[in-house]
Design a protein around this motif. Structure first.
Motif, PDB file in Angstrom:
ATOM      1  N   ALA A 171       0.817  -1.213   0.000  1.00 40.25           N
ATOM      2  CA  ALA A 171       0.000   0.000   0.000  1.00 40.25           C
ATOM      3  C   ALA A 171       0.851   1.264   0.000  1.00 40.25           C
ATOM      4  O   ALA A 171       0.374   2.337  -0.392  1.00 40.25           O
ATOM      5  N   PHE A 172       2.108   1.172   0.404  1.00 45.97           N
ATOM      6  CA  PHE A 172       2.973   2.347   0.482  1.00 45.97           C
ATOM      7  C   PHE A 172       3.905   2.501  -0.721  1.00 45.97           C
ATOM      8  O   PHE A 172       4.664   3.473  -0.791  1.00 45.97           O
ATOM      9  N   ILE A 173       3.846   1.564  -1.658  1.00 41.82           N
ATOM     10  CA  ILE A 173       4.677   1.695  -2.859  1.00 41.82           C
ATOM     11  C   ILE A 173       4.285   2.985  -3.570  1.00 41.82           C
ATOM     12  O   ILE A 173       3.119   3.210  -3.861  1.00 41.82           O
ATOM     13  N   GLY A 174       5.253   3.830  -3.802  1.00 41.47           N
ATOM     14  CA  GLY A 174       5.015   5.084  -4.506  1.00 41.47           C
ATOM     15  C   GLY A 174       4.545   6.226  -3.640  1.00 41.47           C
ATOM     16  O   GLY A 174       4.385   7.344  -4.117  1.00 41.47           O
ATOM     17  N   ASN A 175       4.337   5.976  -2.362  1.00 37.43           N
ATOM     18  CA  ASN A 175       3.872   7.047  -1.479  1.00 37.43           C
ATOM     19  C   ASN A 175       4.499   6.889  -0.094  1.00 37.43           C
ATOM     20  O   ASN A 175       3.814   6.953   0.917  1.00 37.43           O
ATOM     21  N   GLN A 176       5.787   6.679  -0.076  1.00 38.30           N
ATOM     22  CA  GLN A 176       6.467   6.441   1.196  1.00 38.30           C
ATOM     23  C   GLN A 176       6.563   7.681   2.062  1.00 38.30           C
ATOM     24  O   GLN A 176       6.854   7.583   3.245  1.00 38.30           O
ATOM     25  N   SER A 177       6.315   8.854   1.484  1.00 38.71           N
ATOM     26  CA  SER A 177       6.453  10.078   2.270  1.00 38.71           C
ATOM     27  C   SER A 177       5.183  10.923   2.271  1.00 38.71           C
ATOM     28  O   SER A 177       5.238  12.130   2.462  1.00 38.71           O
ATOM     29  N   GLY A 178       4.059  10.278   2.028  1.00 39.37           N
ATOM     30  CA  GLY A 178       2.793  10.992   2.098  1.00 39.37           C
ATOM     31  C   GLY A 178       2.634  12.074   1.045  1.00 39.37           C
ATOM     32  O   GLY A 178       1.959  13.067   1.284  1.00 39.37           O
ATOM     33  N   GLY A 179       3.257  11.898  -0.109  1.00 40.80           N
ATOM     34  CA  GLY A 179       3.108  12.851  -1.198  1.00 40.80           C
ATOM     35  C   GLY A 179       4.154  13.958  -1.228  1.00 40.80           C
ATOM     36  O   GLY A 179       4.153  14.783  -2.130  1.00 40.80           O
ATOM     37  N   VAL A 223       8.254  15.297  -1.334  1.00 40.18           N
ATOM     38  CA  VAL A 223       9.507  14.812  -1.913  1.00 40.18           C
ATOM     39  C   VAL A 223      10.133  13.869  -0.907  1.00 40.18           C
ATOM     40  O   VAL A 223      10.208  14.166   0.294  1.00 40.18           O
ATOM     41  N   PHE A 224      10.550  12.705  -1.400  1.00 44.45           N
ATOM     42  CA  PHE A 224      11.055  11.642  -0.527  1.00 44.45           C
ATOM     43  C   PHE A 224      12.574  11.603  -0.475  1.00 44.45           C
ATOM     44  O   PHE A 224      13.171  11.487   0.578  1.00 44.45           O
ATOM     45  N   LEU A 225      13.210  11.688  -1.638  1.00 43.65           N
ATOM     46  CA  LEU A 225      14.663  11.577  -1.696  1.00 43.65           C
ATOM     47  C   LEU A 225      15.235  12.742  -2.489  1.00 43.65           C
ATOM     48  O   LEU A 225      14.576  13.286  -3.380  1.00 43.65           O
ATOM     49  N   PHE A 226      16.457  13.120  -2.170  1.00 43.53           N
ATOM     50  CA  PHE A 226      17.115  14.279  -2.755  1.00 43.53           C
ATOM     51  C   PHE A 226      18.403  13.821  -3.415  1.00 43.53           C
ATOM     52  O   PHE A 226      19.333  13.382  -2.739  1.00 43.53           O
ATOM     53  N   LEU A 227      18.433  13.896  -4.728  1.00 43.18           N
ATOM     54  CA  LEU A 227      19.574  13.437  -5.503  1.00 43.18           C
ATOM     55  C   LEU A 227      20.418  14.648  -5.873  1.00 43.18           C
ATOM     56  O   LEU A 227      20.039  15.453  -6.731  1.00 43.18           O
ATOM     57  N   ALA A 228      21.558  14.800  -5.212  1.00 41.87           N
ATOM     58  CA  ALA A 228      22.453  15.925  -5.474  1.00 41.87           C
ATOM     59  C   ALA A 228      23.312  15.621  -6.691  1.00 41.87           C
ATOM     60  O   ALA A 228      23.720  14.479  -6.911  1.00 41.87           O
ATOM     61  N   THR A 229      23.588  16.652  -7.472  1.00 41.96           N
ATOM     62  CA  THR A 229      24.405  16.520  -8.673  1.00 41.96           C
ATOM     63  C   THR A 229      25.423  17.644  -8.725  1.00 41.96           C
ATOM     64  O   THR A 229      25.198  18.710  -8.150  1.00 41.96           O
ATOM     65  N   PHE A 279      11.084  15.145  -9.888  1.00 37.25           N
ATOM     66  CA  PHE A 279      10.649  14.080 -10.787  1.00 37.25           C
ATOM     67  C   PHE A 279      10.023  12.951 -10.000  1.00 37.25           C
ATOM     68  O   PHE A 279      10.187  12.840  -8.789  1.00 37.25           O
ATOM     69  N   LYS A 280       9.267  12.109 -10.738  1.00 34.77           N
ATOM     70  CA  LYS A 280       8.657  10.914 -10.159  1.00 34.77           C
ATOM     71  C   LYS A 280       9.501   9.712 -10.539  1.00 34.77           C
ATOM     72  O   LYS A 280       9.960   9.605 -11.675  1.00 34.77           O
ATOM     73  N   ASP A 281       9.637   8.784  -9.589  1.00 31.47           N
ATOM     74  CA  ASP A 281      10.250   7.511  -9.966  1.00 31.47           C
ATOM     75  C   ASP A 281       9.168   6.632 -10.591  1.00 31.47           C
ATOM     76  O   ASP A 281       8.020   7.068 -10.765  1.00 31.47           O
ATOM     77  N   LEU A 282       9.495   5.405 -10.929  1.00 26.53           N
ATOM     78  CA  LEU A 282       8.539   4.554 -11.631  1.00 26.53           C
ATOM     79  C   LEU A 282       7.306   4.235 -10.813  1.00 26.53           C
ATOM     80  O   LEU A 282       6.277   3.842 -11.374  1.00 26.53           O
ATOM     81  N   TYR A 283       7.362   4.418  -9.504  1.00 29.74           N
ATOM     82  CA  TYR A 283       6.214   4.125  -8.649  1.00 29.74           C
ATOM     83  C   TYR A 283       5.427   5.365  -8.251  1.00 29.74           C
ATOM     84  O   TYR A 283       4.348   5.257  -7.691  1.00 29.74           O
ATOM     85  N   GLY A 284       6.010   6.554  -8.481  1.00 30.27           N
ATOM     86  CA  GLY A 284       5.333   7.792  -8.119  1.00 30.27           C
ATOM     87  C   GLY A 284       5.967   8.530  -6.957  1.00 30.27           C
ATOM     88  O   GLY A 284       5.522   9.626  -6.618  1.00 30.27           O
ATOM     89  N   ASN A 285       6.991   7.948  -6.312  1.00 30.14           N
ATOM     90  CA  ASN A 285       7.714   8.683  -5.264  1.00 30.14           C
ATOM     91  C   ASN A 285       8.337   9.929  -5.879  1.00 30.14           C
ATOM     92  O   ASN A 285       8.838   9.889  -7.004  1.00 30.14           O
ATOM     93  N   LEU A 286       8.306  11.030  -5.147  1.00 30.26           N
ATOM     94  CA  LEU A 286       8.882  12.273  -5.635  1.00 30.26           C
ATOM     95  C   LEU A 286      10.335  12.411  -5.191  1.00 30.26           C
ATOM     96  O   LEU A 286      10.677  12.121  -4.038  1.00 30.26           O
ATOM     97  N   TRP A 287      11.158  12.867  -6.126  1.00 35.21           N
ATOM     98  CA  TRP A 287      12.585  13.089  -5.907  1.00 35.21           C
ATOM     99  C   TRP A 287      12.931  14.514  -6.320  1.00 35.21           C
ATOM    100  O   TRP A 287      12.392  15.016  -7.308  1.00 35.21           O
TER     101      TRP A 287
END
Length: 134
Positions: free
Chosen positions: A69-77, A79-85, A117-125
């Motif tokens: 049930a939490f796939i794609g929504n691990q952080s309640g909508g 941004v979940f993870l922060f990818l630094a570049t 961006f969204k990952d393949l499940y909908g988690n926000l990054w």
């Protein structure tokens, strides 16, 4: 000294997750080992260029309906993870070519340049290039 070793990301399927994170985003596969007694795999990845001892993402296949049930929504909508570049334009262009779905376009802020961006499940990054090293 304590440190974060892994961050678990709940996924539906190991191979489809690897196709996205390794195939589209260019992450490095650190480990993919079977755990037969638990009917699962130990799968860890890290962003390209991250140090060998950096925190990894553990791709954790959902094992129960409650976890699924939490796939794609691990952080309640949020941004979940922060990818630094170190090169926002390069990575934004590469992700766009790979078909990554952008939720918010690039924007400049006091802390740096960021797009969501969204990952393949909908988690926000966040893809973020900080204006100063953090």
């Amino acid at each position: 000294m304590p440190h974060l070793a892994h961050v678990a990301l709940i996924v539906r399927d190991y191979d489809e997750a690897l196709d996205f994170y390794v195939g589209k985003l260019g992450f490095i596969l650190v480990e993919d080992s079977p755990v037969p007694e638990q009917n699962k795999r130990w799968v860890t990845i890290r962003p390209p260029g991250a140090p060998d001892r950096a925190t990894t993402i553990l791709l954790a296949r959902a094992a129960t309906p409650e976890q699924a049930a939490f796939i794609g929504n691990q952080s309640g909508g949020r941004v979940f993870l922060f990818l630094a570049t170190d090169d926002f334009a390069r990575d934004h262009a590469a992700f766009t070519r790979a078909g990554v779905e952008w939720v918010r376009p690039p924007a400049l802020h006091a802390y740096g340049k960021v797009a969501v961006f969204k990952d393949l499940y909908g988690n926000l990054w966040d893809l973020v290039q900080f204006s100063q090293e953090r």
